[in-house]
Design a protein around this motif. Structure first.
Motif, mmCIF file in Angstrom:
data_model
loop_
_atom_site.group_PDB
_atom_site.id
_atom_site.type_symbol
_atom_site.label_atom_id
_atom_site.label_comp_id
_atom_site.label_asym_id
_atom_site.label_seq_id
_atom_site.Cartn_x
_atom_site.Cartn_y
_atom_site.Cartn_z
ATOM 1 N N ASP A 283 0.806 -1.227 0.000
ATOM 2 C CA ASP A 283 0.000 0.000 0.000
ATOM 3 C C ASP A 283 0.843 1.283 0.000
ATOM 4 O O ASP A 283 0.515 2.251 0.678
ATOM 5 N N ALA B 294 2.705 4.754 -1.777
ATOM 6 C CA ALA B 294 2.286 5.826 -2.684
ATOM 7 C C ALA B 294 3.491 6.722 -2.952
ATOM 8 O O ALA B 294 4.020 7.351 -2.032
ATOM 9 N N VAL C 26 1.582 7.420 -7.605
ATOM 10 C CA VAL C 26 1.435 6.084 -8.155
ATOM 11 C C VAL C 26 1.750 5.078 -7.056
ATOM 12 O O VAL C 26 2.603 5.321 -6.196
ATOM 13 N N GLY C 27 1.065 3.931 -7.083
ATOM 14 C CA GLY C 27 1.331 2.909 -6.075
ATOM 15 C C GLY C 27 0.091 2.124 -5.733
ATOM 16 O O GLY C 27 -0.930 2.191 -6.431
ATOM 17 N N GLY C 28 0.169 1.380 -4.635
ATOM 18 C CA GLY C 28 -0.954 0.566 -4.218
ATOM 19 C C GLY C 28 -1.154 -0.632 -5.117
ATOM 20 O O GLY C 28 -2.078 -0.666 -5.933
ATOM 21 N N ILE C 29 -0.259 -1.631 -4.983
ATOM 22 C CA ILE C 29 -0.325 -2.816 -5.846
ATOM 23 C C ILE C 29 -0.952 -3.974 -5.070
ATOM 24 O O ILE C 29 -0.469 -4.335 -3.988
ATOM 25 N N LYS C 30 -2.002 -4.541 -5.616
ATOM 26 C CA LYS C 30 -2.604 -5.756 -5.066
ATOM 27 C C LYS C 30 -2.351 -6.900 -6.044
ATOM 28 O O LYS C 30 -2.606 -6.762 -7.238
ATOM 29 N N SER D 288 -0.758 -5.288 -10.633
ATOM 30 C CA SER D 288 -0.311 -3.971 -11.086
ATOM 31 C C SER D 288 -1.088 -2.872 -10.375
ATOM 32 O O SER D 288 -2.213 -3.079 -9.896
ATOM 33 N N SER D 289 -0.486 -1.694 -10.328
ATOM 34 C CA SER D 289 -1.148 -0.524 -9.778
ATOM 35 C C SER D 289 -2.110 0.061 -10.809
ATOM 36 O O SER D 289 -2.081 -0.289 -11.992
ATOM 37 N N THR E 141 2.598 2.956 -14.943
ATOM 38 C CA THR E 141 2.016 1.803 -14.253
ATOM 39 C C THR E 141 3.133 0.988 -13.636
ATOM 40 O O THR E 141 4.141 0.693 -14.293
ATOM 41 N N SER F 80 4.192 -2.660 -11.528
ATOM 42 C CA SER F 80 3.732 -4.044 -11.355
ATOM 43 C C SER F 80 4.690 -4.805 -10.454
ATOM 44 O O SER F 80 5.897 -4.530 -10.435
#
Length: 749
Positions: free
Chosen positions: A557, A559, A567-571, A606-607, A618, A620
């Motif tokens: 999580d 940023a 940009v950020g927050g990759i699940k 990927s974000s 983007t 990843s």
């Protein structure tokens, strides 16, 4: 119903990818009297050769490394060129420690090792321009300074004194990468030469597998070995590409894969296989008087203490545009550390040997001296550097002596890990306001640890207090740089890296399961038996190897700023599969053990695309590998079922990729970047196991939570000055949750 507490085991450190453990022994054991009481049966023939036991040794050899990347530099040369990999070779030497368990002619074991090395090589490209008067040379050199591994071994004894084995597990390297750029004018112009070098120490993890042979050298205590090991560290360099419409030359660099092939020979001293007094209910032995106190057994504990760190790097003030003669002179740190430890001891008379892993949270921090400059008009600038150790972990061997039954004095050494956050603070103040910039760069650093301590039994042989001193050495953690320019006068500049160390004093308390009581008279223990009682129908004791598969979900999580947005927050999510190896001890309905595991994964994501016209970005993540070194503690509600909790050290190899599209009218451009990153942290979870038809085959279902903490580098700005915005980046926290099923084969004592 109590089960055997006499089965030996060794703890397992960190490791990655698939484990294939092997070690092989011929334990021609004494025969059991099936129907006669103690004094009516003569002792059986002596064991010809036993491979079971704890061992320490030294080794040396030679290695060949291949790193098959291809790095281009189209912006330096007029004609595109690539540095096509680096091939290296050189010597290694070091030590190893482990434990063998023997099951007939099969031998299983766990081993950890550490080696210093000098496996080095280089490659370069050059170009001559300006009618043959100027030459530019780019060079890249690699030097493997250290190697370490945590492996399982599985082998076979074709003869009593010869062991053939295979081995596999997790591997680590400390790699020095030196990049240099040399510009030479001939005939000399002004300047005549310019040299820029950057030397970076990086820690990489991967997997190792190999084969070997061991032979007893005259007695079962001294053992010679020859072995071949293949290390695979995957992607080391960064893969990049850049392409723009409109006559621009495309840029393409590939990362390749780095491998090392190593041949080495060594010698080990194996402590004798300790005989143990087992529970009367389990084996039906006649009572044997135990010693007053035994240190043998599996233990879990907690500790806390205080540490002092020293990182004596130097950064000239000119790097920060301060006057010559000023410099930042390293960081001295101090603070607390607290955590847990787990391990197993084996006792041989008054000698005690063991393996231990530990993990501590820490707050060992410090700040360098501050460079300050008054630039007039009420304005000033200042800069400082800071360091903070967040976590410490080790995987160590211990060797001690018990001068009194309840007192143990020991030395210890092994592999060490730290989570280190490097930061810098820049402050510009003037009458209109203040702008403060702060960077934070987390990194996992590896090295070695050695120390000494004392333990005392607290009223009973199960509760043990300790005090110990540990010295950690992580080598160079700061980047080293040099710049030289000939002329009148010549110019030179050097950033030195120093050598980071931590000295830690800590106290702790452990609970030792047991007793694993060492018998002072092996002959009496082995041969003076009452009629044998069959063992329980289900025992969890023994060394095991297995495989697992499952599914995982990852969240990161963070940023990071991207022009006027973030940009950020990759699940991420995906499959995982791998192997595990370990050993269980059983104490009535309680089962304790140590386990290492490693495997490949397809956990990726990927974000959301960050858009700041005309730029689009983007990010990843692709988790390639996961590994752990954990303790397990469980309960058997029924003889064939085991419920357990587990916790320990964790590692991941993740590939971070970025894709940027710049929508310039008429000349759009795309660029990609893929870098391999190793992150360390902790893992904890719970599971259930059950026997499948027999006590040798075991099925499992388990949940594991991995926490790697803050892994992103950040730079934040806090401003009270008009025209400068405040931007706060978020390092976040990266976690992975996995559910997996597996099956193991347990070797039965």
């Amino acid at each position: 119903m109590p089960v055997s507490a006499d089965l030996l085991s060794a703890p397992a450190p960190l490791r990655r990818s698939l484990l294939a453990g092997t070690s092989l022994l011929a334990l021609a054991g004494p025969a059991f009297a099936a129907d006669l009481p103690i004094a009516t049966k003569a002792p059986p023939p002596a064991i010809a050769a036993s491979w079971a036991g704890f061992y320490l040794g030294a080794h040396g050899g030679y290695g060949w490394k291949k790193d098959d990347f291809s790095q281009s530099d189209n912006f330096t040369f007029t004609a595109p060129q690539h540095i096509n990999g680096v091939k290296s070779q050189g010597a290694v030497y070091g030590g190893h420690a482990g434990y063998n368990w023997q099951f007939g002619r099969a031998v299983t074991g766990l081993e950890l090792d550490f080696s210093a090395g000098d496996i080095k090589g280089s490659n370069s490209i050059s170009e001559t321009t300006l009618a043959g008067t100027r030459t530019v040379t780019l060079s890249l050199a690699e030097n493997v300074k250290y190697l370490g591994s945590a492996r399982a071994r599985l082998g076979w004894l074709p003869t009593d004194n010869l062991l053939l084995y295979g081995t596999a597990g997790l591997a680590w390297e400390r790699l020095d990468v030196t990049a240099s750029s040399l510009l030479t004018d001939s005939p000399p112009a002004a300047p005549a030469t310019q040299l820029i070098t950057t030397k970076t120490a990086i820690d990489k993890f991967g997997w190792v597998a190999g084969v070997g042979a061991e032979m007893m050298l005259g007695s079962p205590n001294w053992i010679g070995r020859v072995e071949y090991l293949h290390y695979d560290f995957g992607q080391i360099q960064t893969a990049t590409s850049f392409d723009r419409v409109g006559g621009f030359t495309p840029e393409l660099s590939t990362a390749g894969s780095q491998t090392i092939d190593l041949v080495r020979a060594g010698v080990s001293y194996k402590f004798g296989e300790p005989a143990h007094v087992n529970s009367l209910a389990y084996y039906g032995k006649a009572p044997v008087a135990p010693p007053q106190a035994s240190w043998a057994g599996f233990y879990l504990g907690v500790h806390g203490g205080y540490g002092w760190g020293d990182d004596p790097f130097t950064v000239p003030g000119t790097v920060f545009m301060f006057p010559d003669g000023t410099s930042i002179n390293g960081v001295k740190s101090k603070g607390w550390a607290a955590g847990g430890h787990m391990g197993h001891n084996w006792q041989y008379g008054r000698a005690v040997a063991g393996l231990e892993i530990d993990l501590s949270a820490a707050d060992i921090k410090g700040t360098s001296n501050t460079l300050f400059r008054d630039i007039g008009g009420g304005s000033s600038i200042s800069v400082s550097v800071n360091e903070k150790v967040k976590y410490l972990g080790t995987a160590r061997a211990r060797l001690g002596w018990s001068p009194l039954d309840s007192l143990l004095l020991y030395g210890t050494a092994g592999l060490a890990w730290e989570r280190l956050e490097n930061g810098s603070t820049f402050v510009q103040a003037d009458p209109l306001g203040t702008v403060t910039g702060a960077s934070n760069v987390p990194a996992d650093r590896f090295g070695w640890v050695a120390g000494a301590g004392g333990e005392v039994m607290l009223g009973s042989s199960n509760w043990i207090g300790r005090i110990e001193y540990l010295h950690y050495d992580f080598g160079r953690v700061f980047q080293e740089q040099t710049f030289s320019l000939s002329g009148a006068p010549p110019v030179s500049l050097a950033v030195t890296a120093g050598h980071q160390t931590i000295d830690l004093v800590r106290a702790g308390v452990s609970y030792k399961f047991g007793p694993d009581v060492a018998v002072t008279s092996p002959a009496a223990a082995m041969y003076a038996k009452a009629p044998r009682v069959p063992p329980p129908s289900a025992s969890w004791v023994g060394f095991y190897l297995g495989a697992h598969a499952g599914y995982g979900w990852k969240e990161n999580d963070f940023a990071l700023s991207f022009f006027d947005t973030f940009v950020g927050g990759i699940k991420s999510k995906g499959w995982l599969a791998g192997g595990q190896a370990g050993y269980n001890w059983q104490y009535a309905s309680v089962v304790a053990g140590l386990e290492i595991d490693g495997g490949a994964t397809g956990i990726k994501g990927s974000s959301a695309t960050a858009i700041s016209p005309p730029f689009n970005l983007t990010l990843s993540d692709n988790v390639k590998y996961l590994g752990t070194a954990r303790a397990r503690l469980g309960w058997t509600p029924a003889p064939t079922w085991l419920l357990y909790g587990t916790g320990g050290l964790a590692w991941e190899r993740v590939h971070r990729s970025s894709f940027e599209f710049d929508a310039f009218p008429g000349t759009p451009a795309t660029s990609t970047n893929e870098a391999a990153r190793d992150h360390f942290g902790w893992a904890a979870g719970a599971g259930v196991e059950t026997f499948i038809g027999s006590p040798n085959w075991i099925a499992r279902l388990e949940y594991l939570h991995y926490d790697f903490g803050k892994v992103e580098s950040t730079f934040s700005t806090i401003s009270t000055a008009a025209g400068t915005a405040t931007t706060i980046e978020k390092g976040g926290r990266q976690t992975i949750d996995t559910v997996r099923v597996g099956v193991s084969y347990k070797f039965t004592p």
